[in-house]
Design a protein around this motif. Structure first.
Motif, short mmCIF file in Angstrom:
data_model
loop_
_atom_site.label_atom_id
_atom_site.label_comp_id
_atom_site.label_asym_id
_atom_site.label_seq_id
_atom_site.Cartn_x
_atom_site.Cartn_y
_atom_site.Cartn_z
N GLU A 120 0.85 -1.19 0.00
CA GLU A 120 0.00 0.00 0.00
C GLU A 120 0.89 1.24 0.00
OE1 GLU A 120 -2.99 1.84 3.31
OE2 GLU A 120 -3.17 -0.31 2.92
N ALA A 121 0.39 2.30 -0.60
CA ALA A 121 1.10 3.58 -0.57
C ALA A 121 0.14 4.62 -0.02
CB ALA A 121 1.57 3.98 -1.96
N GLU A 122 0.68 5.53 0.75
CA GLU A 122 -0.15 6.62 1.25
C GLU A 122 0.63 7.92 1.16
OE1 GLU A 122 -1.28 5.83 5.33
OE2 GLU A 122 0.79 5.57 5.95
N ILE A 123 -0.09 8.96 0.79
CA ILE A 123 0.50 10.29 0.78
C ILE A 123 -0.01 10.98 2.03
CG2 ILE A 123 0.65 12.50 -0.39
CD1 ILE A 123 0.13 10.93 -3.01
N ILE A 124 0.90 11.35 2.89
CA ILE A 124 0.53 12.01 4.13
C ILE A 124 0.89 13.48 3.99
CG2 ILE A 124 0.95 12.15 6.61
CD1 ILE A 124 1.64 9.15 6.48
N GLU A 125 -0.09 14.33 4.20
CA GLU A 125 0.13 15.77 4.12
C GLU A 125 0.06 16.33 5.52
OE1 GLU A 125 -2.21 17.80 1.25
OE2 GLU A 125 -1.62 19.77 1.99
N ASN A 126 1.09 17.05 5.89
CA ASN A 126 1.16 17.65 7.21
C ASN A 126 1.69 19.07 7.08
OD1 ASN A 126 1.10 17.84 10.05
ND2 ASN A 126 3.27 17.38 10.13
N ASN A 127 0.85 20.01 7.43
CA ASN A 127 1.28 21.41 7.43
C ASN A 127 1.83 21.83 6.07
OD1 ASN A 127 1.00 23.46 9.23
ND2 ASN A 127 3.01 23.22 10.16
N GLY A 128 1.20 21.37 4.98
CA GLY A 128 1.62 21.74 3.64
C GLY A 128 2.73 20.90 3.05
N GLN A 129 3.34 20.05 3.84
CA GLN A 129 4.41 19.19 3.34
C GLN A 129 3.85 17.78 3.12
OE1 GLN A 129 7.87 18.96 5.83
NE2 GLN A 129 9.11 18.03 4.22
N LYS A 130 4.22 17.17 1.99
CA LYS A 130 3.73 15.84 1.67
C LYS A 130 4.84 14.81 1.80
CE LYS A 130 0.11 17.36 -1.42
NZ LYS A 130 -0.48 17.26 -2.75
N PHE A 131 4.44 13.64 2.30
CA PHE A 131 5.36 12.52 2.46
C PHE A 131 4.74 11.31 1.79
CE2 PHE A 131 5.51 15.10 6.32
CZ PHE A 131 6.86 15.43 6.38
N LEU A 132 5.56 10.50 1.15
CA LEU A 132 5.10 9.23 0.60
C LEU A 132 5.54 8.13 1.56
CD1 LEU A 132 3.81 7.61 -1.71
CD2 LEU A 132 6.06 7.52 -2.78
N LYS A 152 -3.52 19.74 11.55
CA LYS A 152 -4.40 19.06 10.61
C LYS A 152 -3.55 18.26 9.62
CE LYS A 152 -7.97 19.84 7.22
NZ LYS A 152 -8.66 20.78 6.37
N SER A 153 -3.88 17.01 9.46
CA SER A 153 -3.17 16.20 8.49
C SER A 153 -4.18 15.33 7.75
CB SER A 153 -2.11 15.31 9.16
OG SER A 153 -2.74 14.38 9.99
N THR A 154 -3.84 15.01 6.52
CA THR A 154 -4.71 14.15 5.73
C THR A 154 -3.86 13.05 5.14
OG1 THR A 154 -4.35 15.51 3.77
CG2 THR A 154 -6.28 16.04 5.11
N ALA A 155 -4.48 11.95 4.88
CA ALA A 155 -3.78 10.83 4.26
C ALA A 155 -4.61 10.33 3.10
CB ALA A 155 -3.53 9.72 5.26
N LYS A 156 -3.98 10.21 1.95
CA LYS A 156 -4.62 9.62 0.79
C LYS A 156 -3.99 8.25 0.62
CE LYS A 156 -4.84 10.04 -4.19
NZ LYS A 156 -4.26 10.70 -5.34
N THR A 157 -4.80 7.22 0.75
CA THR A 157 -4.28 5.87 0.70
C THR A 157 -4.61 5.23 -0.64
OG1 THR A 157 -4.59 5.66 3.08
CG2 THR A 157 -4.33 3.62 1.84
N VAL A 158 -3.63 4.58 -1.20
CA VAL A 158 -3.79 3.85 -2.45
C VAL A 158 -3.44 2.40 -2.18
CG1 VAL A 158 -3.03 3.65 -4.83
CG2 VAL A 158 -3.11 5.89 -3.75
N ILE A 159 -4.40 1.51 -2.35
CA ILE A 159 -4.14 0.09 -2.13
C ILE A 159 -3.44 -0.46 -3.37
CG2 ILE A 159 -5.15 -2.17 -1.62
CD1 ILE A 159 -5.56 -0.10 0.62
N LEU A 160 -2.27 -1.03 -3.19
CA LEU A 160 -1.51 -1.55 -4.31
C LEU A 160 -1.73 -3.04 -4.52
CD1 LEU A 160 1.77 0.41 -3.67
CD2 LEU A 160 0.10 0.85 -5.43
N LYS A 161 -2.06 -3.76 -3.46
CA LYS A 161 -2.37 -5.18 -3.60
C LYS A 161 -3.05 -5.71 -2.39
CE LYS A 161 1.42 -8.32 -2.85
NZ LYS A 161 2.64 -8.86 -3.14
#
Length: 179
Positions: free
Chosen positions: A131-143, A170-179
């Motif tokens: 799985e991959a997730e993009i975590i956004e925290n305070n305007g900065q994004k992490f994979l 405030k943080s958001t996470a966009k999750t992408v299921i890879l398998k």
């Protein structure tokens, strides 16, 4: 020759004869490497003992130079496997490429199981991507790339050197299921 046989037998017994995984029995989540590429325990089980040339286990800061990008994983442990025939036939992707695939800058920080990898040119076996997730925290994004299934992640809560997001921010996470 004796130096290679003992670790090989121990590792083979560990991987192939155990009914529970290292994660389940000890609460550890080591980083698995095959010929310098990131993988996971499930992928290792696909290799037969006859395919493995050498196994090295690291739990201290005295890493060989080729493992320097993984120094943040020392507290969890690093299990490095060298294959007899190499890994040319295994599909892999570099971490900087994964950033681009997720519309991030190639130099953007990449984490594996919430631990920072110091070099984005490191490769990961595509079959190890869960799985991959993009975590956004305070305007900065992490994979963050997961190599363990959601059901196995209970022990991965807070880690030194990992992604740290203050609960009040405030943080958001966009999750992408890879398998």
């Amino acid at each position: 020759m004796k130096n290679l046989i003992l670790p090989f037998l121990l590792f083979s017994g560990f991987l192939f004869a155990q009914q529970t995984s290292l994660k389940e029995s000890a609460g550890l989540f080591p980083l698995y490497l095959v010929d310098g590429m990131i993988t996971n325990e499930e992928q290792l089980k696909a290799f037969g003992p006859a395919e493995i040339s050498a196994v090295s286990v690291y739990k201290s800061d005295n890493l060989p130079e080729k493992l320097i990008p993984f120094t943040n994983f020392i507290s969890e442990g690093i299990i490095s496997i060298t294959m007899k025939s190499g890994t040319a036939n295994l599909e892999s992707v570099s971490l900087d490429r994964l950033n681009i695939q997720h519309q991030l800058d190639e130099l953007n920080p990449v984490y594996i199981n919430r631990i920072f990898v110091k070099n984005n040119t490191v490769k990961i076996l595509t079959d190890a991507l869960v799985e991959a997730e993009i975590i956004e925290n305070n305007g900065q994004k992490f994979l963050n790339i997961w190599t363990v299934k959601k059901s196995e992640r209970n022990g991965i809560v807070k880690r030194s050197g990992g992604i740290k997001i203050h609960p009040k921010e405030k943080s958001t996470a966009k999750t992408v299921i890879l398998k």
